[in-house]
Design a protein around this motif. Structure first.
Motif, short mmCIF file in Angstrom:
data_model
loop_
_atom_site.label_atom_id
_atom_site.label_comp_id
_atom_site.label_asym_id
_atom_site.label_seq_id
_atom_site.Cartn_x
_atom_site.Cartn_y
_atom_site.Cartn_z
N CYS A 8 0.82 -1.21 0.00
CA CYS A 8 0.00 0.00 0.00
C CYS A 8 0.85 1.26 0.00
N CYS B 170 -6.07 2.41 -0.71
CA CYS B 170 -5.57 1.04 -0.83
C CYS B 170 -5.80 0.27 0.45
N GLN C 126 -5.23 1.35 7.80
CA GLN C 126 -4.96 1.44 6.36
C GLN C 126 -6.16 2.08 5.70
#
Length: 954
Positions: free
Chosen positions: A644, A655, A681
């Protein structure tokens, strides 16, 4: 029976060789030596460039330089164009002067043509031309023999082009046998012309014959190709791999060029690969491959191609960051070499102390199968400059709808409407927030996309309405392989319009995928894309509603019985282009057409959400990306971070990786750690293969449920922060998730670090990615700065490394001193329930007692922000005062949200705290002070988050 049939289908495809093995069979995918053009290009030795630039042919206008290049070996001519571009960029194009047919130039990726900078010739001798660009410090030196270009900043050499002499440009041509036949026919035609001269019929005199050619011209072409014909080798005119033959009617067409980067040891980018963030040298391995492929359960730490390709490479050292953007959509290999490879840090230091050794240098060699050389040099000099430069070319990350930053629950497949209802209710029963539930390929009627299985999903609108009542969404999969079925409306319409990709013989290209025999829409055709977009309207996609969004999978494209599990390269697209020319663009176009369809269904008012597996440069404009079919293994959790980060560096910030791993069965510890990592994330989705046991968060015991709930709570509390970072990505091209070196560009120890990272400039995250871990090694960069544990508020002075003990609930996160982060700490069932909730401001003071932060908000779903319906504010703490002001006075947006709490970290105890609003009264506020942690907690300031205010801490 349905499950049995599905398993039988997969088994038959696997046994027939149409599906890869459950662990990747590398023999299904080419090595460089098996890719004939890569093999030919790589055989070239550095230092023997046959090309020279004819400086006498140079033409310099205000916006570009044109020079003819000659290959001494066969006297082939190329045209070199050099453009100085606004924003400290240079564009280089090399093409044939008179190609046999036009060569492919990538359309639709660039968002516009950058404004040119004026070029001026400032020096010249017999073998060198010196040019400068108006408004920038760089100059360009063009050397004639051998051809090379050097870009300098002041006296420093920044980058060299073709300094190793590896420019290689294979011209389009016809086979010698074909040329000989045409030359023979030319002499026959000439004989008939001579006869006509003596004819009594004036109509026959000088009348051209059918297929007439001129012997002199064809003979000249034959002479020019003799040397090339002599060098022909297997694979140049047709190429066979595992029983698939790729025909090449115009012969070899590859292009290659080398770039030298003196002073650089660290390079990044060119995703997608399951590898470390810092790119390795490839002298003793295959080059990095960029060729979108469906790789089942991919291997880690190698250079094999995966699902997407972005041909942007970044280089960084303590003085400068630069980028090389190779705009080519064909199969591409990237070789990387370094004169410091293999040397230890001690070895480098000893070499330096002994006065030996050269300046560190990285050399990068690009090789593509077809197209032209079209490359942008992004000259920085800072990381943020490079991000802005690339964004000016390919666009910025689209602003996602707010809900898409929440948690997504998915598997292959939720069985039916009752299953969806039960899973949705399970989140409420166990007090877990989530925003989206997903449906994979089994939801459609026989994998006929844009339909619903009439037995499993007979009332999709009722299902969607129930989710909407809870302020939740659904995502359904729509893949680009279309079942060949005369009773399927979508197939019949595509075929009737002639919108399918063609095979080399002119018929519709067919392959095998999930529905069985399938055809593939030609998304390079704008008419096809417009038709596809129209299919998402509510009257075309029956059963859909405004809370249904889309997932594009298998769009590399995946062809189970095709070469390398993808489409034949000699398949033919719109305007006659071969698939070899456009391959890496296919997924880009699928996602684009889908996103445009979701926008159109709302009359242009609502933002889309589209997840794609395949991608290219510019895909950031159309939605999110995930890292594909990973596995429930610790190393796959670990690799999700550099994968990512690599995507973020090339503009794709949205991502994530399948939480828990797509294949195999995670043990509870791995699943919990993956939730903890995924919460930090950008794209946060759990997903699993149909053969895995169910993994809903409440199925793993009460202790693990509580750990997962805590990770979800942390994610949802930070949604205002995430949303603000995505707005920055939209406006400035900044990566949301970024390597430490982006924020600390002079700290060499961060240059290869990819087990921890930054979110914006404020949070440092180090997920726990090892089994049975009792601690992690943390590095806090920034000499003279301070950091705070985001959970305990413990203070750390930087820069320092230390061992941090962890328990099962530990998610090591550190807030940077000098930052302010807004959070919403009230737990709701979904993000759509949170807009009016109050904020808590976390003020982390630096050593000077100061801090700054930003907050962006709008309605979270529409494009109204483009009509200035938004708020963008800065909150700062200086000289003992916390104040809020607008960063963009054009923005107007009303919200009832207020500030319910301010937490000031790293503070001394105040005697009083007051708050005032311009034109209003000043009132005293209640507060508490924690001596052990040096934290002030101010309760109920009561001010609207959209208001200007000043809070005095005395």
């Amino acid at each position: 029976m349905a499950v049995l049939g599905r398993v039988l289908m997969v088994t038959l495809l696997f046994c027939a060789g149409f599906l890869p093995a459950l662990s990747v069979d590398r023999s299904n995918f080419k090595t460089c030596d098996q890719s004939s053009f890569c093999r030919r290009q790589r055989k070239l030795e550095p230092g023997s460039s046959p090309y020279k630039a004819l400086l006498g042919s140079a033409k310099v206008s205000e916006d570009k330089l044109e020079v003819q290049l000659i290959d001494d070996k066969n006297e082939a001519s190329l045209l070199l164009e050099v453009f100085g571009l606004n924003g400290n960029m240079t564009r280089i194009k090399i093409n044939e002067i008179n190609p046999l047919k036009p060569r492919y130039e990538v359309p639709d990726v660039l968002v516009g043509t950058p404004l040119p900078e004026n070029l001026h010739v400032t020096g010249q001798d017999e073998n060198t031309l010196e040019l400068t660009f108006r408004g920038v410090e760089h100059k360009l030196l063009l050397t004639g023999t051998p051809f090379r270009m050097d870009i300098l900043s002041g006296r420093d050499l920044v980058l060299s082009v073709n300094s190793r002499g590896l420019l290689h440009f294979e011209r389009l041509r016809e086979r010698k046998s074909n040329l000989s036949a045409k030359v023979s026919m030319a002499f026959v035609n000439l004989w008939h012309r001579v006869k006509n001269l003596f004819s009594s019929d004036p109509e026959k005199i000088d009348k051209p014959l059918e297929g007439d050619v001129y012997p002199g011209e064809e003979a000249g072409k034959e002479e020019g190709s003799k040397k090339e014909e002599e060098d022909d080798e297997p694979g140049m005119w047709d190429e066979t791999f595992k029983g698939h033959t790729d025909t090449k009617p115009y012969g070899p067409s590859s292009v290659g060029l080398d770039f030298s980067l003196p002073g650089f040891e660290h390079v990044y980018g060119i995703p997608e690969h399951a590898d470390n963030m810092r790119l390795r040298t490839t002298e003793s391995t295959d080059p990095y491959r960029l060729y979108n492929l469906d790789v089942f359960q991919y291997e880690l730490y190698n250079t094999m191609a995966l699902y997407g390709s972005v041909p942007l490479l970044l280089a960084h050292n303590i003085h400068r960051t630069l980028g090389i953007f190779w705009l080519n959509a064909a199969e591409t290999w990237v070789d990387i070499s370094s004169n410091t490879a293999g040397k230890t840090l001690l070895g480098k230091m000893l070499q330096y102390m002994q006065g030996g050794g050269d300046t560190p240098q990285t050399d990068v060699r690009w090789m593509s199968e077809s197209g032209i050389i079209d490359v942008f040099l992004l000259l920085g000099p800072s990381p943020s400059d490079v991000f802005r430069q690339y964004a000016s070319l390919t666009g910025t990350q689209s602003l996602p709808p707010y809900f898409s930053l929440g948690y997504h629950q998915c598997r292959w497949n939720y069985n039916d409407e009752e299953d969806v209802h039960n899973v949705d209710s399970g989140f409420d029963k166990h007090n877990l927030p989530y925003d989206v539930i997903w449906l994979d390929i089994e939801h459609a009627d026989g994998k006929r996309y844009f339909t619903w299985d009439p037995h499993k999903f007979p009332t999709p609108k009722n299902m969607l309405s129930r989710l909407k009542d809870k302020r939740r969404k659904m995502v359904a999969i729509v893949d680009p392989h279309i079942k060949i079925d005369g009773g399927y409306r979508i197939h019949n319409e595509i075929r009737s319009h002639g919108f399918y990709v063609k095979n080399k013989d002119g018929g519709d290209y067919e392959g095998w995928c999930w529905p069985g025999s399938a055809a593939y829409p030609d998304f390079t055709n704008p008419e096809m894309r417009a038709w596809w977009s129209s299919m998402f309207s509510y009257d075309q996609y029956e059963g859909s509603m405004d809370n249904l969004f889309i997932w594009n999978d298998m769009n590399e494209p995946s062809v189970f019985n095709g070469p390398e599990v993808t489409m034949h390269k000699d398949a033919v697209h719109w305007r006659g282009w071969e698939h070899r020319d456009v391959h890496n663009l296919y997924g880009f176009y699928v996602q684009r057409a889908t996103a445009e369809g979701l926008i159109q269904r709302s009359g242009g008012k609502e933002r889309p959400f589209v997840l794609t597996r395949a991608f290219f440069a510019g895909s950031q404009r159309y939605g999110a990306v995930w890292t594909g079919d990973n596995a429930a293994e610790w190393d796959h959790l670990k690799i999700s971070i550099p994968m990512c980060l690599s995507l973020a560096l090339v503009g794709i910030s949205f991502c994530g990786a399948d939480v828990g791993g797509f294949f195999k069965n995670p043990e509870p510890e791995l699943l919990v750690r993956w939730y903890q990592a995924g919460a930090y994330q950008p794209f946060f989705r759990a997903h699993a293969h149909l053969d895995t046991p169910r993994r809903e968060p409440w199925l793993h015991g009460e202790e693990n449920l509580e750990l997962i709930r805590e990770a979800l709570q942390q994610r949802y509390a930070l949604l205002p922060f995430w949303y603000t970072l995505f707005y920055r990505a939209l406006r400035e091209g900044e990566p949301v998730m970024r390597p430490l070196w982006v924020e600390f560009p002079s700290d060499v120890s961060t240059f290869a670090m990819d087990d921890q990272y930054m979110l914006g400039s404020a949070l440092l995250v180090h997920p726990v990615t090892e089994a049975n871990s009792r601690g992690v090694h943390i590095y806090l960069p920034g000499a003279g700065e301070v950091w705070y544990d985001a959970h305990s508020y413990q203070k750390y002075e930087a820069s320092q490394s230390f061992y941090f003990p962890v328990t099962s609930n530990s998610i090591p996160v550190y807030q940077r001193g000098g930052s302010i982060i807004p959070r919403k700490n009230r737990l709701r069932r979904s993000s759509d329930c949170m807009p009016d909730d109050p904020y808590t401001l976390y003020v982390a003071l630096n050593l000077q007692g100061e801090a700054w932060g930003q907050l962006y908000l709008d309605d979270g779903h529409s494009f109204n922000y483009e009509q200035n319906e938004f708020l963008y504010r800065e909150v700062s703490f200086q000289h003992g005062e916390l104040s809020s002001r607008s960063l963009d006075p054009r923005g107007i947006f009303e919200t009832p949200s207020w500030v319910e709490r301010v937490i000031i970290i790293g503070a001394t105890k105040p005697s009083s705290i007051t708050i005032s609003i311009p034109g209003g009264t000043t009132k005293a506020l209640e507060f508490e002070y924690d001596f052990n942690r040096s934290v002030i907690t101010v309760r109920k300031p009561g001010v609207n988050i959209a208001s200007d205010f000043t809070m005095s801490v005395r």
